[in-house]
Design a protein around this motif. Sequence first.
Motif, short mmCIF file in Angstrom:
data_model
loop_
_atom_site.label_atom_id
_atom_site.label_comp_id
_atom_site.label_asym_id
_atom_site.label_seq_id
_atom_site.Cartn_x
_atom_site.Cartn_y
_atom_site.Cartn_z
N ARG A 1 59.62 -18.85 3.96
CA ARG A 1 59.55 -20.01 4.75
C ARG A 1 60.27 -19.94 5.90
O ARG A 1 59.88 -20.08 7.14
CB ARG A 1 59.90 -21.25 4.18
CG ARG A 1 58.97 -21.84 3.10
CD ARG A 1 57.75 -22.22 3.68
NE ARG A 1 56.78 -22.84 2.81
CZ ARG A 1 55.71 -23.48 3.18
NH1 ARG A 1 55.22 -23.78 4.40
NH2 ARG A 1 54.79 -23.78 2.13
N GLU A 2 61.32 -19.27 6.05
CA GLU A 2 62.32 -19.09 7.30
C GLU A 2 61.57 -18.11 8.29
O GLU A 2 61.57 -18.44 9.43
CB GLU A 2 63.62 -18.51 6.86
CG GLU A 2 64.40 -18.11 8.04
CD GLU A 2 65.80 -17.31 7.46
OE1 GLU A 2 66.56 -17.09 8.55
OE2 GLU A 2 66.03 -17.19 6.34
N LEU A 3 60.91 -16.89 7.56
CA LEU A 3 60.17 -16.13 8.42
C LEU A 3 58.97 -16.69 9.11
O LEU A 3 58.62 -16.74 10.51
CB LEU A 3 59.97 -15.03 7.99
CG LEU A 3 59.31 -13.71 8.81
CD1 LEU A 3 59.98 -13.42 10.02
CD2 LEU A 3 59.12 -12.72 7.91
N HIS A 4 58.20 -17.63 8.48
CA HIS A 4 57.17 -18.24 8.97
C HIS A 4 57.57 -19.37 9.90
O HIS A 4 56.68 -19.37 10.68
CB HIS A 4 56.56 -19.12 7.52
CG HIS A 4 55.49 -19.97 7.92
ND1 HIS A 4 54.03 -19.59 8.20
CD2 HIS A 4 55.29 -21.45 7.90
CE1 HIS A 4 53.41 -20.36 8.72
NE2 HIS A 4 53.95 -21.72 8.49
N THR A 5 58.33 -20.12 9.65
CA THR A 5 58.72 -21.17 10.73
C THR A 5 59.28 -20.06 12.11
O THR A 5 58.91 -20.69 13.20
CB THR A 5 60.37 -21.73 10.19
OG1 THR A 5 59.72 -22.60 9.19
CG2 THR A 5 60.82 -22.71 11.55
N ALA A 6 59.91 -19.21 11.87
CA ALA A 6 60.28 -18.33 12.96
C ALA A 6 59.10 -18.02 13.76
O ALA A 6 59.01 -17.73 15.14
CB ALA A 6 61.38 -17.35 12.75
N LEU A 7 58.32 -17.43 13.10
CA LEU A 7 56.94 -16.95 13.73
C LEU A 7 56.29 -17.90 14.46
O LEU A 7 55.77 -17.36 15.48
CB LEU A 7 56.30 -15.89 12.74
CG LEU A 7 55.03 -15.28 13.01
CD1 LEU A 7 55.26 -14.23 14.33
CD2 LEU A 7 54.22 -14.63 12.04
N THR A 8 56.35 -18.92 13.95
CA THR A 8 55.47 -20.05 14.58
C THR A 8 56.22 -20.46 15.72
O THR A 8 55.29 -20.75 16.86
CB THR A 8 55.44 -21.24 13.45
OG1 THR A 8 54.79 -20.96 12.32
CG2 THR A 8 54.76 -22.53 14.10
N GLU A 9 57.57 -20.59 15.97
CA GLU A 9 58.14 -20.89 16.89
C GLU A 9 58.06 -19.56 17.75
O GLU A 9 57.98 -20.16 19.21
CB GLU A 9 59.72 -21.10 16.46
CG GLU A 9 60.05 -22.24 15.93
CD GLU A 9 61.24 -22.33 15.50
OE1 GLU A 9 62.19 -21.49 15.46
OE2 GLU A 9 61.72 -23.44 14.77
N VAL A 10 58.01 -18.42 17.65
CA VAL A 10 57.84 -17.62 18.56
C VAL A 10 56.39 -17.43 19.31
O VAL A 10 56.36 -17.36 20.46
CB VAL A 10 57.93 -16.21 17.93
CG1 VAL A 10 57.56 -15.04 18.62
CG2 VAL A 10 59.70 -16.16 17.91
N VAL A 11 55.53 -17.62 18.30
CA VAL A 11 54.03 -17.72 18.98
C VAL A 11 53.98 -19.03 19.93
O VAL A 11 53.22 -18.93 20.98
CB VAL A 11 52.97 -17.83 18.00
CG1 VAL A 11 51.47 -18.29 18.48
CG2 VAL A 11 52.76 -16.69 17.01
#
Length: 265
Positions: free
Chosen positions: A30-40
């Motif tokens: 979930r942490e990586l999912h949130t971070a990737l969403t924010e980066v996109v």
Amino acid sequence: MTSPIRVETGTDPALAVVTVDHPPLNLYDRELHTALTEVVTQLEAERPRGALFRAEGKVVSGGVNVRDSFLPIAQNGDVEAGTRYFAELVELGERVHRLPFPTVFAAHGLTLTWAFELALACDLIVAAESASFGLIEATVGLTPAMGGTQRLAERCGQGRAKYFVMTAGRFGAAEMERWGAVDRVVPDDELDGSARTLAAELAAGPTVAHAATKEILASLADGGLDTANARTAGIAGKLFATADLRGAMDSFVEKGHGRAVFHGR
């Protein structure tokens, strides 16, 4: 808390370098999912002229943290929660695929599940000779969630996509290049430099024209050859209003081929 993904502009602010650094195996949680969403979201807003996706560590990713991402949903038999999470993942892959500038993915070591799906959402994949790829969701009774199955089929055909996904195997870089799933294979020690050079060259090029190329190919995927043909004139015609085209035409007349400097406008 340090983010598992960082974005750097380096010496060339036109190129965004997105690095996954979530040790030890860059597992999707979930942490990586949130971070990737924010980066996109950041890339969509800042609109650099190109992006390179890469990872730190011995592998790009060993896959997904099943306990964090899927196990609670599976234990509860929660179809609605599973559908919502898959919808988020599909949308995220589509957003990467639709970024209006060139995107390059650098693959080394294991590049499993979400990482290969992210790679397939990018425009070009450069792989180290020792890299290997897999969509291994079938081993836990799932199917890929970020659009990887269909993007792999676009690149190398439905038969190979079915074989790749249903066998849940691992496939080497050379075989993936033969299939057309990987665009370029380089020696391990040249991967980072080669991927950065390619991404920088694309970012320095006629990126408005590159965006038009991506839009035309998206039209082909959306509706086939007739749809792409019908939309091409309108998409390409807008390029005549760009400063890049006017400058490149003037450069061609005055200096000859290949000497134009592009600014992404």
